[in-house]
Design an enzyme around this catalytic site. Structure first.
Site, short mmCIF file in Angstrom:
data_model
loop_
_atom_site.label_atom_id
_atom_site.label_comp_id
_atom_site.label_asym_id
_atom_site.label_seq_id
_atom_site.Cartn_x
_atom_site.Cartn_y
_atom_site.Cartn_z
CE LYS A 81 -2.35 -1.13 3.78
NZ LYS A 81 -1.76 -2.12 4.18
NE ARG A 132 -4.34 -1.28 10.23
CZ ARG A 132 -3.34 -0.76 9.77
NH1 ARG A 132 -3.21 0.67 9.22
NH2 ARG A 132 -2.33 -1.53 9.55
NE ARG A 170 7.21 -2.92 5.90
CZ ARG A 170 6.02 -2.90 5.90
NH1 ARG A 170 5.57 -2.33 4.48
NH2 ARG A 170 5.20 -2.64 6.52
NE ARG A 212 6.24 -0.42 10.25
CZ ARG A 212 5.13 -0.58 9.58
NH1 ARG A 212 5.03 0.09 8.39
NH2 ARG A 212 4.37 -0.89 10.14
NE ARG A 220 1.96 -5.12 11.59
CZ ARG A 220 3.09 -4.77 10.63
NH1 ARG A 220 4.24 -5.49 10.99
NH2 ARG A 220 2.95 -4.06 9.67
P1 AMP Z 1 0.64 0.30 9.11
O1 AMP Z 1 1.96 1.42 8.88
O2 AMP Z 1 -0.37 0.83 8.14
O3 AMP Z 1 1.17 -0.95 8.88
O4 AMP Z 1 0.36 0.51 10.56
C1 AMP Z 1 1.24 0.29 11.53
C2 AMP Z 1 0.55 0.26 12.77
O5 AMP Z 1 0.17 1.21 13.08
C3 AMP Z 1 -0.55 -0.71 12.84
O6 AMP Z 1 -0.23 -2.03 13.20
C4 AMP Z 1 -1.54 -0.24 14.01
O7 AMP Z 1 -1.02 -0.55 15.35
C5 AMP Z 1 -1.21 1.26 13.78
N1 AMP Z 1 -2.09 1.86 12.84
C6 AMP Z 1 -2.06 2.23 11.74
N2 AMP Z 1 -3.29 2.66 11.00
C7 AMP Z 1 -4.08 2.44 11.99
C8 AMP Z 1 -5.48 2.60 12.09
N3 AMP Z 1 -6.24 3.03 10.88
N4 AMP Z 1 -6.29 2.28 13.09
C9 AMP Z 1 -5.58 1.79 14.36
N5 AMP Z 1 -4.30 1.64 14.34
C10 AMP Z 1 -3.74 1.73 13.26
#
Ligand code: AMP
Length: 191
Positions: free
Chosen positions: A14, A89, A128, A134, A146
């Protein structure tokens, strides 16, 4: 306005595809994960609160995330539109997004889902994690958590948008450029 939700499990591509799409369509990119990571790095109140959820592969509570998204849209309101990456989400977040966009006299154009199978994703994320720094990409049990959260809480959003006739699935395996071309076709067709 073109408001695209780029949907898919962790590691589906994404972020990579969003960067290319914002360039082509002149959209504003909202990655809620990036906003959280920026806040963690700068040790803001929001970052300190979000960190424990993120480090464990859990979702930050809807109330906090929804408020952050409304603020972001308010500050970045524009004529072209947005690409939402990692948001919504949960169904509650989907409902919030409907409301916020309605308040700005616009709506979601399409949810486009990148489809990739889970084993391929775990490998991509661990790879990654070697360079992204991260912590949530470096531990297989957190990665699996996740996916569990994704399957239980996030995947029902596909139906939520399918019922509105706004759901499009795109094959997320292949070269970055091939996937990008397929996404562009889906967007141009929906628009
Ligand atoms: P991402 O970079 O989208 O993989 O997000 C990394 C982490 O940020 C996720 O595993 C969640 O802990 C948190 N996070 C990101 N977007 C959301 C969201 N829309 N709602 C809740 N937690 C989020």
């Amino acid at each position: 306005m073109l408001n695209i939700i780029l949907f898919g499990p962790p590691g589906a591509g994404k972020g990579t595809q969003s960067s290319k799409l914002i360039e082509k369509y002149g959209l504003v990119h909202l990655s809620t994960g990036d906003v959280f990571r920026y806040n963690i790095k700068n040790q803001t109140e929001l970052g300190i609160m979000a960190k424990s959820y993120i480090d464990n592969g859990q979702l930050v509570p809807d109330e906090v995330t929804n408020r952050m998204v409304r603020d972001f849209i308010e500050r970045n309101n524009n004529d072209q539109g947005f690409i939402f990456d990692g948001y919504p989400r949960t169904i509650a977040q989907g409902e919030n997004l409907e409301q916020v966009l309605q308040d700005f006299n616009t709506e979601v154009t399409s949810m486009i889902a990148l489809e990739v199978d889970e084993d391929e994703l775990v490998n991509r994320l661990l790879e990654r994690g070697k360079t992204s720094g991260r912590p949530d990409d470096q531990d297989e049990s957190i990665i699996r958590n996740r996916f569990k959260v994704y399957n239980e809480e996030t995947s029902p959003l596909a139906d939520f948008y399918a019922q509105k006739g706004k759901f499009i699935a795109v094959q997320g395996k292949g070269s970055i450029d091939d996937i990008f071309n397929n996404l562009c076709k889906a967007i141009d067709h929906a628009n």
